[in-house]
Design a protein around this motif. Structure first.
Motif, PDB file in Angstrom:
ATOM      1  N   THR A  15       0.731  -1.213   0.038  1.00 22.93           N
ATOM      2  CA  THR A  15      -0.015  -0.169   0.104  1.00 22.93           C
ATOM      3  C   THR A  15       0.773   1.247   0.058  1.00 22.93           C
ATOM      4  OG1 THR A  15      -1.593  -1.241   1.248  1.00 22.93           O
ATOM      5  CG2 THR A  15      -2.039   1.176   1.126  1.00 22.93           C
ATOM      6  N   ALA A  16       1.823   1.310   0.631  1.00 27.17           N
ATOM      7  CA  ALA A  16       2.692   2.455   0.758  1.00 27.17           C
ATOM      8  C   ALA A  16       3.338   2.612  -0.356  1.00 27.17           C
ATOM      9  CB  ALA A  16       3.966   2.131   1.920  1.00 27.17           C
ATOM     10  N   GLY A  17       3.943   1.587  -1.148  1.00 27.51           N
ATOM     11  CA  GLY A  17       4.270   1.999  -2.570  1.00 27.51           C
ATOM     12  C   GLY A  17       3.568   2.471  -3.489  1.00 27.51           C
ATOM     13  N   VAL A  18       2.181   1.986  -3.478  1.00 23.43           N
ATOM     14  CA  VAL A  18       1.305   2.379  -4.419  1.00 23.43           C
ATOM     15  C   VAL A  18       0.892   3.802  -4.021  1.00 23.43           C
ATOM     16  CG1 VAL A  18      -1.041   2.055  -5.254  1.00 23.43           C
ATOM     17  CG2 VAL A  18       0.181   0.088  -5.072  1.00 23.43           C
ATOM     18  N   ALA A  19       0.943   4.183  -2.743  1.00 22.24           N
ATOM     19  CA  ALA A  19       0.502   5.549  -2.247  1.00 22.24           C
ATOM     20  C   ALA A  19       1.752   6.413  -2.558  1.00 22.24           C
ATOM     21  CB  ALA A  19       0.479   5.695  -0.659  1.00 22.24           C
ATOM     22  N   ILE A  20       2.750   6.092  -2.378  1.00 20.87           N
ATOM     23  CA  ILE A  20       4.024   6.987  -3.140  1.00 20.87           C
ATOM     24  C   ILE A  20       3.801   7.447  -4.768  1.00 20.87           C
ATOM     25  CG2 ILE A  20       6.346   7.023  -3.577  1.00 20.87           C
ATOM     26  CD1 ILE A  20       6.854   5.309  -1.106  1.00 20.87           C
ATOM     27  N   VAL A  22       0.465   7.562  -6.233  1.00 18.15           N
ATOM     28  CA  VAL A  22      -0.763   8.060  -6.702  1.00 18.15           C
ATOM     29  C   VAL A  22      -1.155   9.105  -5.736  1.00 18.15           C
ATOM     30  CG1 VAL A  22      -1.281   5.801  -7.686  1.00 18.15           C
ATOM     31  CG2 VAL A  22      -2.066   6.446  -5.384  1.00 18.15           C
ATOM     32  N   LEU A  23      -0.629   9.321  -4.673  1.00 17.16           N
ATOM     33  CA  LEU A  23      -1.144  10.077  -3.619  1.00 17.16           C
ATOM     34  C   LEU A  23      -0.680  11.597  -3.800  1.00 17.16           C
ATOM     35  CD1 LEU A  23      -1.747   8.415  -0.456  1.00 17.16           C
ATOM     36  CD2 LEU A  23      -3.443   8.690  -2.241  1.00 17.16           C
ATOM     37  N   SER A  24      -1.345  12.711  -3.610  1.00 21.20           N
ATOM     38  CA  SER A  24      -0.676  13.831  -3.672  1.00 21.20           C
ATOM     39  C   SER A  24       0.282  14.172  -2.300  1.00 21.20           C
ATOM     40  CB  SER A  24      -1.674  15.039  -3.681  1.00 21.20           C
ATOM     41  OG  SER A  24      -2.401  15.060  -2.378  1.00 21.20           O
ATOM     42  N   PRO A  25       1.205  15.226  -2.353  1.00 18.44           N
ATOM     43  CA  PRO A  25       1.994  15.129  -1.275  1.00 18.44           C
ATOM     44  C   PRO A  25       1.272  15.193   0.176  1.00 18.44           C
ATOM     45  CG  PRO A  25       3.069  16.415  -2.868  1.00 18.44           C
ATOM     46  CD  PRO A  25       1.576  16.091  -3.530  1.00 18.44           C
ATOM     47  N   GLY A  26       0.225  16.170   0.119  1.00 16.08           N
ATOM     48  CA  GLY A  26      -0.555  16.544   1.188  1.00 16.08           C
ATOM     49  C   GLY A  26      -1.205  15.270   1.883  1.00 16.08           C
ATOM     50  N   MET A  27      -1.859  14.260   0.723  1.00 15.23           N
ATOM     51  CA  MET A  27      -2.612  13.246   1.129  1.00 15.23           C
ATOM     52  C   MET A  27      -1.384  12.310   1.582  1.00 15.23           C
ATOM     53  SD  MET A  27      -5.653  13.346   1.368  1.00 15.23           S
ATOM     54  CE  MET A  27      -6.089  11.613   1.241  1.00 15.23           C
ATOM     55  N   LEU A  28      -0.421  12.109   0.964  1.00 11.88           N
ATOM     56  CA  LEU A  28       0.826  11.143   1.320  1.00 11.88           C
ATOM     57  C   LEU A  28       1.214  11.386   2.930  1.00 11.88           C
ATOM     58  CD1 LEU A  28       2.543   8.937   0.341  1.00 11.88           C
ATOM     59  CD2 LEU A  28       4.276  10.617  -0.286  1.00 11.88           C
ATOM     60  N   THR A  56     -17.442   9.761   3.029  1.00  3.94           N
ATOM     61  CA  THR A  56     -17.095   9.526   1.817  1.00  3.94           C
ATOM     62  C   THR A  56     -15.476   9.844   1.468  1.00  3.94           C
ATOM     63  OG1 THR A  56     -17.868  11.775   1.281  1.00  3.94           O
ATOM     64  CG2 THR A  56     -19.197  10.229   0.566  1.00  3.94           C
ATOM     65  N   ARG A  57     -15.204  10.814   2.490  1.00  9.17           N
ATOM     66  CA  ARG A  57     -13.773  11.057   2.341  1.00  9.17           C
ATOM     67  C   ARG A  57     -12.876  10.007   2.795  1.00  9.17           C
ATOM     68  NH1 ARG A  57     -13.869  15.697   6.820  1.00  9.17           N
ATOM     69  NH2 ARG A  57     -15.518  14.349   7.405  1.00  9.17           N
ATOM     70  N   ASN A  58     -13.473   8.860   3.325  1.00  9.15           N
ATOM     71  CA  ASN A  58     -12.553   7.814   3.580  1.00  9.15           C
ATOM     72  C   ASN A  58     -12.130   6.731   2.253  1.00  9.15           C
ATOM     73  OD1 ASN A  58     -12.469   8.233   6.276  1.00  9.15           O
ATOM     74  ND2 ASN A  58     -14.507   7.337   6.837  1.00  9.15           N
ATOM     75  N   VAL A  59     -12.659   7.217   1.119  1.00 15.25           N
ATOM     76  CA  VAL A  59     -12.164   6.500   0.088  1.00 15.25           C
ATOM     77  C   VAL A  59     -10.634   6.632  -0.247  1.00 15.25           C
ATOM     78  CG1 VAL A  59     -14.479   6.259  -0.954  1.00 15.25           C
ATOM     79  CG2 VAL A  59     -12.796   8.111  -1.327  1.00 15.25           C
ATOM     80  N   LEU A  60     -10.221   7.724   0.670  1.00 14.25           N
ATOM     81  CA  LEU A  60      -8.842   8.194   0.508  1.00 14.25           C
ATOM     82  C   LEU A  60      -8.075   7.760   1.584  1.00 14.25           C
ATOM     83  CD1 LEU A  60      -9.283  11.819  -0.822  1.00 14.25           C
ATOM     84  CD2 LEU A  60      -8.788   9.956  -2.231  1.00 14.25           C
ATOM     85  N   LYS A  61      -8.739   6.750   2.288  1.00 15.86           N
ATOM     86  CA  LYS A  61      -7.837   6.103   3.217  1.00 15.86           C
ATOM     87  C   LYS A  61      -7.592   4.620   3.126  1.00 15.86           C
ATOM     88  CE  LYS A  61      -9.646   9.524   6.760  1.00 15.86           C
ATOM     89  NZ  LYS A  61     -10.573   9.807   7.916  1.00 15.86           N
ATOM     90  N   PRO A  62      -6.606   3.983   2.548  1.00 21.52           N
ATOM     91  CA  PRO A  62      -6.379   2.968   1.921  1.00 21.52           C
ATOM     92  C   PRO A  62      -6.200   2.061   3.042  1.00 21.52           C
ATOM     93  CG  PRO A  62      -4.481   4.209   1.392  1.00 21.52           C
ATOM     94  CD  PRO A  62      -5.517   5.052   1.753  1.00 21.52           C
ATOM     95  N   LEU A  63      -6.006   2.395   4.211  1.00 20.66           N
ATOM     96  CA  LEU A  63      -5.587   1.575   5.229  1.00 20.66           C
ATOM     97  C   LEU A  63      -6.721   1.694   6.430  1.00 20.66           C
ATOM     98  CD1 LEU A  63      -1.809   2.094   6.087  1.00 20.66           C
ATOM     99  CD2 LEU A  63      -2.738  -0.010   4.882  1.00 20.66           C
ATOM    100  N   LEU A  64      -7.962   2.212   6.151  1.00 26.12           N
ATOM    101  CA  LEU A  64      -8.926   2.530   6.829  1.00 26.12           C
ATOM    102  C   LEU A  64      -9.132   0.856   7.489  1.00 26.12           C
ATOM    103  CD1 LEU A  64     -11.157   3.902   8.138  1.00 26.12           C
ATOM    104  CD2 LEU A  64     -12.610   3.803   6.214  1.00 26.12           C
TER     105      LEU A  64
END
Length: 206
Positions: A15-20, A22-28, A56-64
């Motif tokens: 998940t961390a590899g994918v997050a680096i 696809v995620l923006s710096p703030g979301m990262l 709905t914001r939790n779609v951006l929390k891949p480790l929820l």
């Protein structure tokens, strides 16, 4: 830990590899906090402090989804210590330990009722969902199964009934529960008891 942590850390790494990527710096940066919390088994506390599970914001929390593992690990740290205290220091055995387990479960369920009827506001809905004290009664239901195994062993007809009833309770929960419920409270009894009945029905064949 031997069973759960290899899968957990593999999930965190991928998940961390994918997050680096696809995620923006703030979301990262926010993801980094959840990554650390998941590794330390406190992600349930972090997610409770942030928002509701069904936001709905939790779609951006891949480790929820790691919140439930954190609850589990917290329970695994506390419950064995309590068992050791009961069995070694107070020399409690068998029925007394089962009684202590039931008492702890009832206290946890009562805490759910206190929160539901205490008018604590919207945040309370997420407190009983995410925080361990409100979930202990579900673990206690599973723990009671240890003391019931001998009573149902080799009673296959009874186990067939238990299996059917357990699957029905789990199926009903899947089909009808949604994000509008204050969970777990009494709704948590249905899938928990259903799971217990299925676990007790290991000799069921039909």
């Amino acid at each position: 830990m031997r069973r759960l942590f290899p899968a957990l850390f593999a999930t965190l790494a991928v998940t961390a590899g994918v997050a680096i990527i696809v995620l923006s710096p703030g979301m990262l940066a926010k993801f980094g906090a959840t990554l650390a919390a998941a590794a330390l088994s406190v992600s349930n506390i972090l997610f409770w402090s942030q928002s509701g599970y069904f936001d709905t914001r939790n779609v951006l929390k891949p480790l929820l989804h790691t919140w439930s593992l954190s609850v589990e690990e917290q329970f695994y740290l506390i419950w064995p210590a309590l068992l050791w205290l009961l069995m070694s220091r107070w020399s409690m055995r068998g029925a007394a330990v089962a009684g202590a387990l039931i008492a702890v479960g009832i206290a946890s369920f009562a805490l759910n009722a206190l929160w539901v009827f205490g008018n604590f506001g919207e945040k309370a809905k997420f407190a009983i969902f995410f925080l361990t004290p409100f979930r202990v009664f579900e673990f206690a239901i599973g723990g009671v199964g240890f003391f019931l195994l001998s009573a149902v062993r080799n009673r296959v007809a009874l186990q067939e009934v238990f299996m059917a009833l357990g699957l029905a309770l789990i199926g009903y929960s899947i089909a009808t529960f949604d994000g509008t419920l204050i969970f777990p409270y009494w709704y948590g009894l249905l899938p928990s008891v259903g799971a217990l009945l299925v676990i007790l029905s290991g000799q069921s064949t039909r």
